[in-house]
Scaffold this motif. Structure first.
Motif, mmCIF file in Angstrom:
data_model
loop_
_atom_site.group_PDB
_atom_site.id
_atom_site.type_symbol
_atom_site.label_atom_id
_atom_site.label_comp_id
_atom_site.label_asym_id
_atom_site.label_seq_id
_atom_site.Cartn_x
_atom_site.Cartn_y
_atom_site.Cartn_z
ATOM 1 N N THR A 137 106.770 91.660 91.865
ATOM 2 C CA THR A 137 106.310 92.388 90.688
ATOM 3 C C THR A 137 107.174 93.624 90.489
ATOM 4 O OG1 THR A 137 104.363 93.399 89.633
ATOM 5 C CG2 THR A 137 104.620 93.757 91.991
ATOM 6 N N THR A 138 107.289 94.066 89.235
ATOM 7 C CA THR A 138 108.016 95.308 88.948
ATOM 8 C C THR A 138 107.064 96.400 88.476
ATOM 9 O OG1 THR A 138 108.482 94.515 86.692
ATOM 10 C CG2 THR A 138 110.165 94.124 88.376
ATOM 11 N N GLY A 139 105.792 96.161 88.637
ATOM 12 C CA GLY A 139 104.780 97.149 88.278
ATOM 13 C C GLY A 139 103.537 96.887 89.101
ATOM 14 N N THR A 140 102.510 97.681 88.885
ATOM 15 C CA THR A 140 101.246 97.470 89.598
ATOM 16 C C THR A 140 100.661 96.123 89.191
ATOM 17 O OG1 THR A 140 100.816 99.846 89.617
ATOM 18 C CG2 THR A 140 98.934 98.381 90.009
ATOM 19 N N PRO A 141 100.378 95.230 90.151
ATOM 20 C CA PRO A 141 99.840 93.907 89.802
ATOM 21 C C PRO A 141 98.527 94.020 89.033
ATOM 22 C CG PRO A 141 100.511 93.987 92.102
ATOM 23 C CD PRO A 141 100.549 95.401 91.599
ATOM 24 N N ASN A 142 98.353 93.131 88.065
ATOM 25 C CA ASN A 142 97.104 93.044 87.319
ATOM 26 C C ASN A 142 96.211 92.003 87.985
ATOM 27 O OD1 ASN A 142 98.010 94.843 85.239
ATOM 28 N ND2 ASN A 142 99.250 93.168 84.443
ATOM 29 N N SER A 143 94.919 92.104 87.782
ATOM 30 C CA SER A 143 94.000 91.128 88.361
ATOM 31 C C SER A 143 92.941 90.758 87.335
ATOM 32 C CB SER A 143 93.330 91.693 89.620
ATOM 33 O OG SER A 143 92.633 92.897 89.326
ATOM 34 N N LYS A 179 94.907 85.697 89.188
ATOM 35 C CA LYS A 179 93.616 85.230 88.690
ATOM 36 C C LYS A 179 93.194 84.006 89.485
ATOM 37 C CE LYS A 179 95.826 82.659 84.897
ATOM 38 N NZ LYS A 179 95.880 82.479 83.418
ATOM 39 N N THR A 180 92.089 83.396 89.132
ATOM 40 C CA THR A 180 91.609 82.222 89.862
ATOM 41 C C THR A 180 91.636 81.004 88.952
ATOM 42 O OG1 THR A 180 89.306 82.675 89.258
ATOM 43 C CG2 THR A 180 90.111 83.620 91.327
ATOM 44 N N ALA A 181 91.629 79.839 89.586
ATOM 45 C CA ALA A 181 91.594 78.577 88.852
ATOM 46 C C ALA A 181 90.897 77.541 89.712
ATOM 47 C CB ALA A 181 93.003 78.118 88.497
ATOM 48 N N ASP A 182 90.366 76.527 89.071
ATOM 49 C CA ASP A 182 89.737 75.427 89.798
ATOM 50 C C ASP A 182 90.813 74.481 90.332
ATOM 51 O OD1 ASP A 182 87.073 76.219 89.347
ATOM 52 O OD2 ASP A 182 87.109 75.331 87.345
ATOM 53 N N SER A 183 90.543 73.902 91.485
ATOM 54 C CA SER A 183 91.443 72.913 92.072
ATOM 55 C C SER A 183 90.605 71.915 92.867
ATOM 56 C CB SER A 183 92.454 73.604 93.001
ATOM 57 O OG SER A 183 91.869 73.873 94.264
ATOM 58 N N PRO A 184 91.191 70.819 93.305
ATOM 59 C CA PRO A 184 90.437 69.885 94.154
ATOM 60 C C PRO A 184 89.936 70.519 95.441
ATOM 61 C CG PRO A 184 92.408 68.828 93.288
ATOM 62 C CD PRO A 184 92.518 70.277 92.941
ATOM 63 N N ASP A 185 90.571 71.642 95.838
ATOM 64 C CA ASP A 185 90.147 72.344 97.048
ATOM 65 C C ASP A 185 89.230 73.525 96.734
ATOM 66 O OD1 ASP A 185 91.606 70.638 98.707
ATOM 67 O OD2 ASP A 185 93.427 71.833 98.482
ATOM 68 N N VAL A 219 89.562 88.332 90.211
ATOM 69 C CA VAL A 219 89.736 88.452 91.661
ATOM 70 C C VAL A 219 89.296 89.850 92.080
ATOM 71 C CG1 VAL A 219 91.664 86.834 91.666
ATOM 72 C CG2 VAL A 219 92.127 89.275 91.481
ATOM 73 N N THR A 220 89.179 90.072 93.368
ATOM 74 C CA THR A 220 88.760 91.378 93.873
ATOM 75 C C THR A 220 89.953 92.329 93.842
ATOM 76 O OG1 THR A 220 87.150 90.299 95.320
ATOM 77 C CG2 THR A 220 87.692 92.605 95.799
ATOM 78 N N ALA A 221 89.915 93.287 92.928
ATOM 79 C CA ALA A 221 91.055 94.182 92.716
ATOM 80 C C ALA A 221 91.427 94.950 93.973
ATOM 81 C CB ALA A 221 90.759 95.146 91.568
ATOM 82 N N SER A 222 90.429 95.293 94.793
ATOM 83 C CA SER A 222 90.712 96.085 95.996
ATOM 84 C C SER A 222 91.502 95.300 97.040
ATOM 85 C CB SER A 222 89.399 96.582 96.620
ATOM 86 O OG SER A 222 88.583 95.494 97.006
ATOM 87 N N LEU A 223 91.543 93.965 96.903
ATOM 88 C CA LEU A 223 92.297 93.137 97.838
ATOM 89 C C LEU A 223 93.748 92.958 97.411
ATOM 90 C CD1 LEU A 223 89.716 90.275 98.670
ATOM 91 C CD2 LEU A 223 90.165 92.405 99.928
ATOM 92 N N VAL A 224 94.054 93.353 96.179
ATOM 93 C CA VAL A 224 95.410 93.190 95.647
ATOM 94 C C VAL A 224 96.283 94.348 96.124
ATOM 95 C CG1 VAL A 224 96.820 92.972 93.563
ATOM 96 C CG2 VAL A 224 94.505 92.020 93.613
ATOM 97 N N GLY A 225 97.439 94.024 96.663
ATOM 98 C CA GLY A 225 98.352 95.060 97.140
ATOM 99 C C GLY A 225 99.796 94.620 97.005
ATOM 100 N N LEU A 243 93.681 81.071 94.163
ATOM 101 C CA LEU A 243 94.455 82.085 93.456
ATOM 102 C C LEU A 243 95.650 81.446 92.751
ATOM 103 C CD1 LEU A 243 94.762 85.158 95.880
ATOM 104 C CD2 LEU A 243 92.993 84.661 94.187
ATOM 105 N N VAL A 244 95.900 81.902 91.537
ATOM 106 C CA VAL A 244 97.082 81.473 90.784
ATOM 107 C C VAL A 244 97.692 82.711 90.129
ATOM 108 C CG1 VAL A 244 96.162 79.159 90.334
ATOM 109 C CG2 VAL A 244 95.739 80.989 88.680
ATOM 110 N N ASP A 245 98.923 82.562 89.642
ATOM 111 C CA ASP A 245 99.534 83.691 88.937
ATOM 112 C C ASP A 245 99.193 83.625 87.448
ATOM 113 O OD1 ASP A 245 101.190 81.760 87.784
ATOM 114 O OD2 ASP A 245 102.984 82.354 88.892
ATOM 115 N N GLY A 246 99.779 84.518 86.661
ATOM 116 C CA GLY A 246 99.453 84.574 85.242
ATOM 117 C C GLY A 246 99.813 83.327 84.475
ATOM 118 N N SER A 247 100.735 82.503 85.022
ATOM 119 C CA SER A 247 101.143 81.251 84.372
ATOM 120 C C SER A 247 100.346 80.055 84.881
ATOM 121 C CB SER A 247 102.636 80.999 84.611
ATOM 122 O OG SER A 247 103.423 82.040 84.064
ATOM 123 N N GLY A 248 99.424 80.308 85.823
ATOM 124 C CA GLY A 248 98.609 79.219 86.369
ATOM 125 C C GLY A 248 99.228 78.529 87.563
#
Length: 201
Positions: free
Chosen positions: A113-119, A69-75, A122-128, A79-84
């Motif tokens: 990951t042990t399964g298909t990544p969730n999004s 998923k996405t998160a705000d940062s100073p930059d 973010v752009t799902a088509s970019l996740v692999g 992208l961040v993971d499910g835990s931020g």
């Protein structure tokens, strides 16, 4: 003669009574046995039904799939993971196959990951994904293998941004999948040359 006839009649009546009682007893015993068997069968069936596992519970989805998923940062948005936790790319990875192993993977743990990544956001088509040397499955985004940084203790930390380690640069990743090469955090941390200098000196 009459007493003899009376005795015979009495004996016959007694025999009939005994036969009737025996028949009644057998009928009662048979009915009780049938009732007991039916009750036992019903109880066994109910117990079997109660102990049978729920098929809907076993249909629950498998766990272990990483979320991006996405998160705000100073930059900016990153992208961040499910835990931020902040995700990074390694410039030395020129393909989706990771070149970070051993000590590198200890300092920069790969996102697996042990399964298909969730999004989410973010752009799902970019996740692999790609397969690492140890046969684990690493998550990629726009073809970049993704990593966290061991020195990021908390969600939102971006202590690895702009680092040079293990032969290449490490950058946070924008939602477009490109590295963010600016270091706004470093600029913000630089003290202003116009501050201080008071007290008449």
């Amino acid at each position: 003669m009459k007493p003899v006839i009376a005795a015979v009649a009495s004996a016959a009546a007694l025999a009939a009574l005994v036969a009737g009682c025996s028949s009644s007893s057998k009928s009662t015993s048979s009915t009780a046995s049938a009732s007991s068997a039916a009750s036992t069968s019903s109880t066994s069936s109910a117990s079997s039904t109660a102990s049978a596992p729920s098929t809907s519970a076993s249909a629950a989805p498998a766990s272990g799939a990483t979320t991006l998923k996405t998160a705000d940062s100073p930059d900016g948005q990153i992208l961040v993971d499910g835990s931020g936790r902040t995700l990074y790319l390694f410039e030395s990875d020129t393909t989706s196959a990771s070149t970070c192993d051993g000590a590198c993977a200890t300092a920069w743990p790969p996102v697996t990951t042990t399964g298909t990544p969730n999004s989410s956001g973010v752009t799902a088509s970019l996740v692999g994904t790609s397969t690492r040397a140890d046969q684990s499955t690493q998550v990629t985004y726009k073809g970049h293998p993704l990593y966290t940084f061991a020195d990021d203790a908390n969600p939102g930390d971006i202590n690895g941004q702009g680092s040079t380690a293990f032969g290449g640069k490490w950058y946070v990743v924008s939602p477009s999948g490109d590295p963010i090469t600016t270091t706004a955090t470093a600029s913000a941390a630089t003290p202003s040359s116009t501050s201080g200098g008071g007290n008449g000196y």
